[in-house]
Design a protein around this motif. Structure first.
Motif, mmCIF file in Angstrom:
data_model
loop_
_atom_site.group_PDB
_atom_site.id
_atom_site.type_symbol
_atom_site.label_atom_id
_atom_site.label_comp_id
_atom_site.label_asym_id
_atom_site.label_seq_id
_atom_site.Cartn_x
_atom_site.Cartn_y
_atom_site.Cartn_z
ATOM 1 N N LYS A 241 0.765 -1.204 0.065
ATOM 2 C CA LYS A 241 0.030 -0.213 0.166
ATOM 3 C C LYS A 241 0.901 1.306 0.138
ATOM 4 O O LYS A 241 1.393 1.743 -1.101
ATOM 5 N N LYS A 242 1.116 1.854 1.094
ATOM 6 C CA LYS A 242 1.777 3.037 1.349
ATOM 7 C C LYS A 242 3.376 2.919 0.796
ATOM 8 O O LYS A 242 3.801 3.829 0.215
ATOM 9 N N CYS A 243 3.868 1.718 1.367
ATOM 10 C CA CYS A 243 5.292 1.774 1.028
ATOM 11 C C CYS A 243 5.701 1.564 -0.510
ATOM 12 O O CYS A 243 6.498 2.199 -1.205
ATOM 13 N N GLU A 261 0.061 8.321 -6.923
ATOM 14 C CA GLU A 261 -0.491 9.564 -6.194
ATOM 15 C C GLU A 261 -1.539 9.300 -5.354
ATOM 16 O O GLU A 261 -2.354 8.061 -5.522
ATOM 17 N N HIS A 262 -1.653 9.997 -4.269
ATOM 18 C CA HIS A 262 -2.375 9.724 -2.931
ATOM 19 C C HIS A 262 -3.789 10.406 -3.456
ATOM 20 O O HIS A 262 -4.016 11.212 -2.614
ATOM 21 N N MET A 263 -4.504 9.488 -4.176
ATOM 22 C CA MET A 263 -5.557 10.050 -4.883
ATOM 23 C C MET A 263 -6.751 8.887 -4.580
ATOM 24 O O MET A 263 -6.399 8.064 -5.159
ATOM 25 N N GLY A 287 -11.660 12.985 4.425
ATOM 26 C CA GLY A 287 -13.172 12.586 3.976
ATOM 27 C C GLY A 287 -12.996 12.082 2.670
ATOM 28 O O GLY A 287 -14.060 12.046 1.740
ATOM 29 N N LYS A 288 -11.798 11.409 2.204
ATOM 30 C CA LYS A 288 -11.471 10.674 1.153
ATOM 31 C C LYS A 288 -12.416 9.741 0.556
ATOM 32 O O LYS A 288 -13.093 9.676 -0.526
ATOM 33 N N THR A 289 -12.704 8.926 1.471
ATOM 34 C CA THR A 289 -13.626 7.802 1.321
ATOM 35 C C THR A 289 -15.060 8.092 1.068
ATOM 36 O O THR A 289 -15.912 7.680 0.218
ATOM 37 N N ASP A 308 -10.324 4.771 -3.303
ATOM 38 C CA ASP A 308 -10.437 5.452 -2.434
ATOM 39 C C ASP A 308 -9.097 5.988 -1.863
ATOM 40 O O ASP A 308 -9.065 6.951 -1.050
ATOM 41 N N ASP A 309 -7.932 5.761 -2.171
ATOM 42 C CA ASP A 309 -6.750 6.156 -1.707
ATOM 43 C C ASP A 309 -5.688 6.509 -2.711
ATOM 44 O O ASP A 309 -4.806 7.154 -2.371
ATOM 45 N N ILE A 310 -5.413 5.605 -3.559
ATOM 46 C CA ILE A 310 -3.901 5.407 -4.340
ATOM 47 C C ILE A 310 -4.521 5.643 -5.823
ATOM 48 O O ILE A 310 -5.261 4.847 -6.145
HETATM 49 MN MN MN Z 1 -4.357 7.487 2.604
#
Ligand code: MN
Ligand code: OXD
Length: 618
Positions: A241-243, A261-263, A287-289, A308-310
């Motif tokens: 995920k983030k890594c 991107e973190h989008m 409130g991204k989700t 929802d995140d990346i």
């Molecule tokens: Mn995130």
């Protein structure tokens, strides 16, 4: 220990090929096996299990974790095929202070990342990983980010001694034999190594959530590796995920001409049935989700979820930028997710969910703050203790999570795994002051400037004065795998790689009035902002130019049926040149922290902004 074979002595019900190494031949597969052997020689697990991603294997892993006490099986009647994990109280979140970018050169990590030279870091990590998997199984988890074999997809392998991590990765990515087959054919892949850092001595019984007080989440961007030690939680353990999908992928994107991107990613469908694809970057906890699962309040409009995140973005052959959600699931924050805030998320969680650190109801279902208006009279809290509304502490940990397949969202697009052409990019922060509800950028470079200056007030600032700003450029502050100023430069460069670029907007749902109240109702009403953006893309909505960008003309936005007085709408869109000039000074200070690596185009944008503000002042 025989590395090539899986011990069948693990339990009485073992079948001979459970976790066995697949039988591929050839150099590419041998390289994978050699790496697995090398890590096993270091970490010394009792067993190696090659994960095939099958349902039978997953069921077995979950059953073993229930038996071991890591998971609690929830009541089938209320939450079918779902589980609750309770983490150690010292292992409840991503740890930015323990996250490192170990690039060869310090300046390549930049001032926003923790840096340690790779050789020094390996000297620290090697003794920690030496024997760290003793008494445990090391799982070999081949995964694909994006659909297996897709044009924007990337592969990886995680070695981990955490079955909880395996079960989570199986939801969050595509895991299994098909991925191993691609690796065996020679597709490139990224190495990720994870240990909870809790070896078991002979006969020592395990705890329900093994972890280590010492924690490291380390990225080696030059050799494209991730090494994580000591934590079993979320982004520290689900390395895809983030890594990988952000920190390592941002490096791959820089080198290969694409973007990680973190989008979130959505499809907006207009009443005429036209499709528009919008990606949006917001700092964590903005409130991204909710936006990813938006239910428009305006008639005729529809929003479908893609991610929802990346978001990974690549130029296509037709001169447009194409986007995918590389993940396969949602790892969402539970508290605050309820029928009034995000009914779609609540519906997504009907079953097949791995919950972590939420509260347990007496009926064997789960609960968290904000799920229902009515608070249960008795719960078992996230630490396993009795809880009542008078306990004076949250029942669910504020960072408690759900892990659920994206395909389960009622709002998911039927073709959500395919790449989509990007029409618009949104940048948002949590701004009490200055930033209007929506602003259209003048173009890619101005939009990049807006992304580079995303921030939120540290404390509730008085209206009209800029408080201390917590900078989170592109919402990537904790997630950029290289020097943030070089990343700004990469954005500028990407603007030259497509003929038809997405339009860029700044949004802010959180502006406050003099009494400190948020003025815009948010949630489903944000569809009005989306509608204006789409009508702008179609050339149908009016805008007026201001020093900071274009905002909706008076009556330009559809506010029918909305209970917000005209006076408030004017305040939501007000722009005070003095306050913006003060913010421009803060932006200059922020840029200066990167020295001369900030691209000239962004310095130019800052100068042009100041000039427009001065002109507006007269
Ligand atoms: Mn995130
Ligand atoms: C997340 C975050 O968990 O951004 O997605 O922190």
């Amino acid at each position: 220990m025989a590395i090539a074979e899986t011990s069948t002595a693990a339990s009485a019900t073992s079948v001979a090929d459970f976790g066995a190494r697949p039988a591929y031949q050839g150099e590419a597969f041998r390289a994978l096996v050699e790496w697995v052997e090398e890590i096993a020689a270091l970490t010394k697990p009792d067993r190696i299990h090659w994960v095939d991603g099958s349902q039978a294997e997953n069921e077995r892993l979950l059953a073993d974790m229930v038996e071991q006490g890591t998971l609690i099986k929830l009541n089938e009647q209320w939450r079918p095929n779902s589980y609750l994990a309770r983490s150690d109280a010292g292992d409840v979140a991503r740890l930015e202070s323990r996250t490192f970018i170990s690039s060869e050169k310090e300046e390549d990590a930049g001032p926003t990342n923790n840096w340690v030279a790779p050789a020094t870091m390996r000297e620290t990590l090697t003794p920690l990983f030496d024997g760290s998997m003793r008494g445990r199984t090391m799982f070999v988890v081949p995964f694909s980010m994006g659909k297996v074999g897709g044009p924007i997809s990337q592969l990886g392998v995680q070695l981990t001694d955490s079955p909880y991590a395996v079960a989570s990765i199986e939801v969050m990515t595509r895991v299994g034999e098909e991925v191993t087959a691609l690796i065996a054919e020679g597709s490139p892949w990224v190495k990720t190594v994870h240990s909870v850092g809790a070896p078991l001595a002979d006969g020592e019984s395990d705890v329900s959530w093994p972890s280590n007080d010492e924690k490291y989440i380390v990225h080696f961007p030059d050799s494209l590796e991730v090494w994580s030690f000591g934590s079993g939680y979320g982004g520290n353990a689900i390395l895809a995920k983030k890594c990988y999908a952000l920190r390592i992928a941002s490096v791959l994107g820089r080198d290969q001409g694409w973007m990680a991107e973190h989008m979130l990613l959505i499809r907006v469908i207009s009443p005429e049935g036209r499709h528009y694809h919008v990606a949006a970057a917001f700092p964590s906890a903005c409130g991204k989700t909710n936006l990813a699962m938006l239910r428009p309040t305006i008639p005729g409009w529809k929003v479908e979820t893609l991610g929802d995140d990346i978001t990974w973005i690549r130029p296509g052959d037709d001169g447009r930028l194409y986007a995918i959600n590389p993940e396969a699931g949602f790892f969402g924050v539970a508290p605050g997710t309820g029928a009034t805030t995000n009914i779609t998320a609540v519906e997504t969680l009907h079953g097949n969910v791995l919950f972590t650190n939420v509260a347990l109801r007496d009926n064997g279902d789960v609960w968290w703050e904000g799920l229902t208006d009515e608070v249960p009279e008795h719960l078992i809290d996230w630490q396993g203790a009795d809880w009542t509304p008078d306990s004076g502490r949250p029942a669910a940990h504020p960072n408690s999570r759900f892990t659920v397949s994206a395909a389960q969202a009622p709002s998911i697009s039927a073709d959500w795994e395919e790449a989509v052409p990007l029409d618009a990019i949104l940048f948002g922060g949590r701004r009490a002051t200055n930033v209007p509800l929506v602003v259209e950028s003048f173009g890619w470079e101005h939009g990049t400037f807006i992304g580079a200056t995303i921030s939120s007030e540290r404390t509730a600032a008085a209206e009209g004065t800029v408080g201390e700003l917590r900078r989170d450029p592109f919402a990537m502050m904790p997630f950029c795998g290289y020097n943030m100023a070089d990343y700004f430069g990469h954005w500028i460069e990407m603007g030259g790689k497509a003929e038809r670029l997405p339009a860029i907007y700044q949004v802010n749902w959180f502006r406050k009035n003099d009494d400190g109240q948020i003025m815009w109702p948010g949630f489903g009403e944000n569809s009005r902002v989306i509608e204006w953006i789409v009508r702008r893309l179609e050339g149908k909505a009016e805008a007026v130019e201001t020093p900071i960008g274009r905002i909706p003309a008076e009556d330009g936005m559809d506010l029918a049926g909305l209970d917000v007085p005209d006076e408030t709408m004017r305040e939501i869109f007000s722009i005070d040149p003095d306050s913006w000039l003060a913010e421009a000074d803060l932006t200059e200070e922020f840029f200066d922290t990167f020295g001369d690596r900030v691209p000239a185009a962004l310095r130019r944008e800052l100068a042009a902004l100041r000039e427009r503000l001065q002109t507006a002042k007269g």
